[in-house]
Design an enzyme around this catalytic site. Structure first.
Site, mmCIF file in Angstrom:
data_model
loop_
_atom_site.group_PDB
_atom_site.id
_atom_site.type_symbol
_atom_site.label_atom_id
_atom_site.label_comp_id
_atom_site.label_asym_id
_atom_site.label_seq_id
_atom_site.Cartn_x
_atom_site.Cartn_y
_atom_site.Cartn_z
ATOM 1 N N ARG A 64 -27.049 -12.459 10.036
ATOM 2 C CA ARG A 64 -26.615 -13.268 11.174
ATOM 3 C C ARG A 64 -26.981 -12.540 12.460
ATOM 4 N NH1 ARG A 64 -26.714 -16.828 8.188
ATOM 5 N NH2 ARG A 64 -25.062 -18.264 7.592
ATOM 6 N N HIS A 81 -34.500 -20.012 12.047
ATOM 7 C CA HIS A 81 -33.684 -19.728 10.858
ATOM 8 C C HIS A 81 -34.192 -20.550 9.654
ATOM 9 C CE1 HIS A 81 -29.279 -19.050 9.377
ATOM 10 N NE2 HIS A 81 -30.170 -18.775 8.448
HETATM 11 P P1 NDP Z 1 -22.463 -12.038 -0.898
HETATM 12 O O1 NDP Z 1 -21.074 -12.475 -0.644
HETATM 13 O O2 NDP Z 1 -22.974 -11.985 -2.291
HETATM 14 O O3 NDP Z 1 -22.689 -10.593 -0.309
HETATM 15 C C1 NDP Z 1 -22.145 -10.147 0.882
HETATM 16 C C2 NDP Z 1 -21.889 -8.670 0.724
HETATM 17 O O4 NDP Z 1 -21.550 -8.150 2.011
HETATM 18 C C3 NDP Z 1 -20.726 -8.369 -0.212
HETATM 19 O O5 NDP Z 1 -21.159 -7.396 -1.142
HETATM 20 C C4 NDP Z 1 -19.692 -7.818 0.740
HETATM 21 O O6 NDP Z 1 -18.921 -6.810 0.202
HETATM 22 C C5 NDP Z 1 -20.545 -7.187 1.787
HETATM 23 N N1 NDP Z 1 -19.834 -6.874 3.017
HETATM 24 C C6 NDP Z 1 -18.911 -7.628 3.665
HETATM 25 N N2 NDP Z 1 -18.491 -6.979 4.754
HETATM 26 C C7 NDP Z 1 -19.141 -5.804 4.794
HETATM 27 C C8 NDP Z 1 -19.109 -4.690 5.668
HETATM 28 N N3 NDP Z 1 -18.288 -4.690 6.732
HETATM 29 N N4 NDP Z 1 -19.904 -3.628 5.406
HETATM 30 C C9 NDP Z 1 -20.705 -3.632 4.316
HETATM 31 N N5 NDP Z 1 -20.777 -4.666 3.431
HETATM 32 C C10 NDP Z 1 -19.994 -5.728 3.675
HETATM 33 O O7 NDP Z 1 -23.384 -12.959 0.022
HETATM 34 P P2 NDP Z 1 -24.970 -13.110 0.012
HETATM 35 O O8 NDP Z 1 -25.586 -11.809 -0.334
HETATM 36 O O9 NDP Z 1 -25.383 -14.317 -0.759
HETATM 37 O O10 NDP Z 1 -25.205 -13.457 1.556
HETATM 38 C C11 NDP Z 1 -24.896 -12.490 2.562
HETATM 39 C C12 NDP Z 1 -25.039 -13.108 3.930
HETATM 40 O O11 NDP Z 1 -26.382 -13.425 4.189
HETATM 41 C C13 NDP Z 1 -24.297 -14.447 4.118
HETATM 42 O O12 NDP Z 1 -22.927 -14.256 4.408
HETATM 43 C C14 NDP Z 1 -25.048 -15.049 5.266
HETATM 44 O O13 NDP Z 1 -24.500 -14.602 6.507
HETATM 45 C C15 NDP Z 1 -26.447 -14.491 5.122
HETATM 46 N N6 NDP Z 1 -27.371 -15.514 4.627
HETATM 47 C C16 NDP Z 1 -28.448 -15.842 5.396
HETATM 48 C C17 NDP Z 1 -29.288 -16.858 5.012
HETATM 49 C C18 NDP Z 1 -30.503 -17.205 5.818
HETATM 50 O O14 NDP Z 1 -31.054 -18.300 5.653
HETATM 51 N N7 NDP Z 1 -30.992 -16.334 6.679
HETATM 52 C C19 NDP Z 1 -29.037 -17.647 3.800
HETATM 53 C C20 NDP Z 1 -27.951 -17.126 2.995
HETATM 54 C C21 NDP Z 1 -27.134 -16.140 3.434
HETATM 55 P P3 NDP Z 1 -17.771 -7.015 -0.861
HETATM 56 O O15 NDP Z 1 -17.845 -8.420 -1.356
HETATM 57 O O16 NDP Z 1 -18.136 -5.982 -1.857
HETATM 58 O O17 NDP Z 1 -16.524 -6.777 -0.118
#
Ligand code: NDP
Length: 406
Positions: A285, A333
């Protein structure tokens, strides 16, 4: 009967496509962790068609209208005079995609007296004030995993694109040039580099898996550690925080959700901790990286390149500094809205709607907020609060051809 208000991006400038470069999409059984793909009772679209634009309607019109519901689709989403703002007042369900988000601020929640559910057709519900949703008892759901692999592929492409100086070299050829020295003077192999991901969730761990065969050194930070056997298999080094990890990395990729903990994480101080000449790729993001700090680091040469597809707000104003900063590889995007991804999130949105109308539980993995609090995936990956501040700036983008509501 419900009123469903759906915000989608505009059709292509040349009109809605009548043909496509490929005839079909590969068949995928399951996501890499075993999660099933969306399972609606039926779909009314041809996978591979453009579904995310206004005329694509996420393939939902027949389904919704045959159920007696009112379905309003518009791309006009920002500002007090927008179609979205007008139609929101009596909407029961709002659907939008992160690529062209309907910013659901607390003010908009206050106006939407009938609102029961906000659906993200995609992943990432940061355009919705999750605190306000919880306080008003509105369910927030997204289509977890639908485009995680789409984004992971994009990240790998962008890392290689920056390091190999691909886009400037392509531009040279388009302009009739053959300046090999100019192209090569910023071109490196990634072999042997240290590459770190902020977050190793679905996207982050898929990026690690895809990069392993490039013989790079892998690093990650996350709130929860990967299982030891996965760390060992990938040969990836864990760091307690992004601040601890970035000084070790030649390439950093951001794959965490935007929530109050990650907003502005890559500010001037964090970027200063990165190695001179590092590349930063952010497809998570826009608000996770500080707009002015990124532009300044590219201009000073502290960062060698920045790429990604996420901005704040969206659409990005025409004078957004990331459009014109040096050594960037930004796109609109798009990484999560490949035609392949669209087929999955359109089906996932339909599954969520079917559950809602039939009073069946929505899968836990799709839930972000329910019953007044973070739930399901939301409870695991997000923190409470609001990341929509400043979204009104999106109204500054002038749409060339706003399409009227249907
Ligand atoms: P997931 O929920 O599988 O992964 C997100 C990860 O981020 C989790 O492992 C979570 O940790 C971790 N996390 C949360 N907060 C923190 C932090 N403060 N520091 C370090 N790690 C953190 O989601 P996805 O991998 O599928 O997607 C991730 C993000 O990518 C989405 O939320 C979205 O914003 C973005 N995205 C962008 C797209 C695009 O078109 N550009 C499309 C899809 C997604 P834990 O769960 O272990 O607490």
């Amino acid at each position: 009967m419900a009123k469903i208000l759906c915000v989608l991006y505009d059709d292509p400038a040349d009109g809605y496509p009548t043909s496509y470069p490929r005839d079909d999409l590969p068949h995928i059984e399951r996501y890499p962790d075993g999660q099933t793909l969306p399972t609606p009772k039926a779909i009314d679209f041809q996978p591979g068609q453009l579904l995310g634009s206004v005329s694509g309607e996420l393939g939902l019109r027949k389904f919704l209208e045959s159920g007696g519901h009112q379905f309003v689709v518009t791309s006009d989403k920002d500002g007090p005079d927008s179609v979205f703002e007008r139609e929101l007042v009596d909407a029961d369900i709002v659907i939008s995609q992160p690529f062209w988000p309907a910013y659901m601020t607390a003010e908009r929640f206050a106006k939407a007296r009938n609102l029961k559910m906000v659906v993200t057709a995609g992943i990432g519900s940061d355009h919705t004030d999750l605190q306000a949703a919880a306080e008003r008892g509105v369910t927030v759901a997204e289509v977890t995993y639908c485009n995680s692999i789409s984004v992971a592929e994009h990240v790998v492409m962008m890392i290689l694109g920056l390091a190999r100086n691909y886009l400037p070299s392509w531009e040279d050829v388009k302009a009739g040039g053959w300046d090999i020295a100019e192209c090569a003077a910023r071109s490196y192999d990634i072999e042997g580099m240290h590459v770190g991901t902020v977050a190793a969730g679905r996207i982050g761990s898929a990026v690690l898996r895809r990069l392993k065969p490039f013989d790079v050194h892998l690093h990650y930070t996350d709130r929860h550690r990967l299982p030891p056997e996965v760390e060992q298999e990938l040969g990836v080094t864990f760091h307690e925080s992004a601040a601890d990890m970035v000084p070790h990395c030649d390439v950093v990729t951001i794959n965490a959700p935007l929530h109050p903990e990650t907003e502005n994480l890559f500010d001037e101080a964090m970027i200063a901790r990165m190695k001179r000449g590092a590349y930063l790729v952010n497809t998570a993001r826009g608000k996770i990286a500080n707009r002015d700090a990124v532009a300044a680091a590219l201009r000073s040469g502290h960062l060698a390149g920045y790429a990604g597809d996420v901005w704040f707000p969206q659409p990005a104003p025409r004078d957004h500094p990331w459009r014109t900063m040096p050594h960037h590889g930004m796109t609109p995007h798009i990484s999560g809205t490949s035609l392949s991804a669209q087929a999955r999130y359109a089906a996932g949105t339909r599954e969520i709607l079917e559950c809602f109308f039939e009073g069946r539980p929505i899968r836990d993995e799709y839930l972000i907020v329910q019953g007044g609090k973070l739930a399901g995936t939301g409870a695991h990956s997000y923190s409470e609060g609001d990341a929509t501040g400043g979204s009104e700036e999106a109204a500054r983008y002038e749409m060339p051809n706003p399409i009227p509501a249907q």
